[in-house]
Design a protein around this motif. Sequence first.
Motif, short mmCIF file in Angstrom:
data_model
loop_
_atom_site.label_atom_id
_atom_site.label_comp_id
_atom_site.label_asym_id
_atom_site.label_seq_id
_atom_site.Cartn_x
_atom_site.Cartn_y
_atom_site.Cartn_z
N PHE A 58 0.83 -1.21 0.00
CA PHE A 58 0.00 0.00 0.00
C PHE A 58 0.87 1.26 0.00
N ARG A 59 1.91 1.26 0.81
CA ARG A 59 2.82 2.40 0.80
C ARG A 59 3.48 2.56 -0.57
N ALA A 60 3.78 1.45 -1.21
CA ALA A 60 4.35 1.51 -2.55
C ALA A 60 3.36 2.13 -3.53
N MET A 61 2.07 1.84 -3.36
CA MET A 61 1.04 2.45 -4.20
C MET A 61 1.04 3.97 -4.04
N LEU A 62 1.24 4.44 -2.82
CA LEU A 62 1.31 5.89 -2.60
C LEU A 62 2.53 6.48 -3.29
N LEU A 63 3.64 5.77 -3.26
CA LEU A 63 4.85 6.24 -3.97
C LEU A 63 4.56 6.37 -5.47
N SER A 64 3.81 5.42 -6.01
CA SER A 64 3.53 5.47 -7.45
C SER A 64 2.70 6.71 -7.80
N VAL A 65 1.86 7.17 -6.87
CA VAL A 65 1.08 8.38 -7.10
C VAL A 65 1.95 9.62 -6.95
N TRP A 66 2.70 9.69 -5.85
CA TRP A 66 3.53 10.88 -5.60
C TRP A 66 4.54 11.13 -6.72
N TYR A 67 5.10 10.06 -7.26
CA TYR A 67 6.17 10.19 -8.24
C TYR A 67 5.72 9.81 -9.65
N ASP A 68 4.40 9.56 -9.83
CA ASP A 68 3.83 9.26 -11.15
C ASP A 68 4.59 8.13 -11.83
N LEU A 69 4.62 6.97 -11.16
CA LEU A 69 5.40 5.83 -11.64
C LEU A 69 4.48 4.71 -12.12
N SER A 70 4.84 4.09 -13.24
CA SER A 70 4.18 2.87 -13.67
C SER A 70 4.61 1.73 -12.76
N ASP A 71 3.96 0.59 -12.90
CA ASP A 71 4.34 -0.57 -12.07
C ASP A 71 5.80 -0.96 -12.30
N VAL A 72 6.23 -0.94 -13.55
CA VAL A 72 7.61 -1.30 -13.87
C VAL A 72 8.59 -0.32 -13.24
N LYS A 73 8.32 0.99 -13.40
CA LYS A 73 9.21 2.01 -12.83
C LYS A 73 9.18 1.98 -11.30
N LEU A 74 8.02 1.67 -10.73
CA LEU A 74 7.92 1.59 -9.27
C LEU A 74 8.78 0.44 -8.74
N ALA A 75 8.73 -0.71 -9.40
CA ALA A 75 9.55 -1.84 -8.98
C ALA A 75 11.04 -1.50 -9.08
N GLU A 76 11.43 -0.83 -10.15
CA GLU A 76 12.84 -0.44 -10.32
C GLU A 76 13.27 0.56 -9.26
N ALA A 77 12.42 1.57 -8.99
CA ALA A 77 12.78 2.59 -8.01
C ALA A 77 12.83 2.02 -6.60
N LEU A 78 11.91 1.11 -6.28
CA LEU A 78 11.89 0.51 -4.95
C LEU A 78 13.14 -0.33 -4.72
N ASP A 79 13.63 -0.96 -5.78
CA ASP A 79 14.85 -1.76 -5.68
C ASP A 79 16.08 -0.88 -5.53
N ASP A 80 16.00 0.34 -6.06
CA ASP A 80 17.20 1.18 -6.17
C ASP A 80 17.30 2.30 -5.14
N ARG A 81 16.16 2.88 -4.72
CA ARG A 81 16.20 4.09 -3.90
C ARG A 81 16.05 3.77 -2.41
N ALA A 82 17.01 4.26 -1.64
CA ALA A 82 17.02 3.97 -0.20
C ALA A 82 15.80 4.56 0.50
N SER A 83 15.38 5.78 0.12
CA SER A 83 14.24 6.42 0.79
C SER A 83 12.96 5.65 0.51
N PHE A 84 12.82 5.09 -0.69
CA PHE A 84 11.64 4.28 -1.01
C PHE A 84 11.63 3.01 -0.18
N ARG A 85 12.81 2.38 -0.04
CA ARG A 85 12.90 1.16 0.76
C ARG A 85 12.50 1.43 2.21
#
Length: 295
Positions: A58-85
């Motif tokens: 659910f928190r990841a869903m909020l990140l996708s809204v705040w940063y306007d990310l597709s599912d693919v980009k959200l998965a990549e950003a979550l793997d890469d960005r410390a603040s997202f983790r």
Amino acid sequence: MGRRCIGQEKFGFVLERGKPSSLDALVELIDWAPIDGALGMISSAAKGEPAWPPLSLFRAMLLSVWYDLSDVKLAEALDDRASFRRFCGFSVSEPTPERTAFVGFRRTLVAHGLDKVLFEQITDQLKAQAIQVKTGTLVDATIIASASEIDGEGYWVKHKGRPAVHGFKAHVGADADIVEEIAVSPANVNDGKAGPDALPDNPGEVYADSAYRGSHFGDAVRAKGGTPRVIATAMWGRDEAETLARLDAWNQPIHRIRGRIETIFGTWKRSYGLRRMRWRGLAKAAMQIRLTAIA
């Protein structure tokens, strides 16, 4: 099959995270325990790998809204960005969800109507923290284009001087900056007809444009203990100048207050990518709108 246990390297992760992020402050803004409880009904699969914790998704869903990310980009950003983790509760070294996890999670939210439950819980928390005293409710609607013109649950609508749009309509009741109630319909549904579904309890004075004139909306406002303040298009009077002056005196204060809701719609579309739906169907459109309102 149980759920994954994540964030086990939290102590070491905190030491390495460097400068705090705005997401760290957002974690403290909400009491997540009732949110986690509402998501507890999402069961884990009987077979296969352990499920991802629903609160993290659910928190990841909020990140996708705040940063306007597709599912693919959200998965990549979550793997890469410390603040997202950190925001989602993952440690520095463990795996994070793939795109398919977000697809399945959205499907489950829609199936159980949890997007509305989560919206109401978070809105109640934010209203409890608000400093200002409620003085009234702003009601209006905005059209959002569908993901595809072949979406059978959307509908064409055309306003004078504008191109036709195929999509949905978000009917909103808001107090200042907090959206309190949302109803979603095909784009061709009349504002006044759907307006009562966007009224919160005890709305106070309700400010709306001329599309909401008529007894259907006015009676609904009064039934909830409110007072309708709707733009008038005409008034009766013997003297034309005096009648026009009364009409202007009635409408101007309503225009001034009602116009504040356009800031909410502008923020949704300009900052959070809500110019167009991402997924097909009325239920998924409603979920996207509520996630945006939460964000």
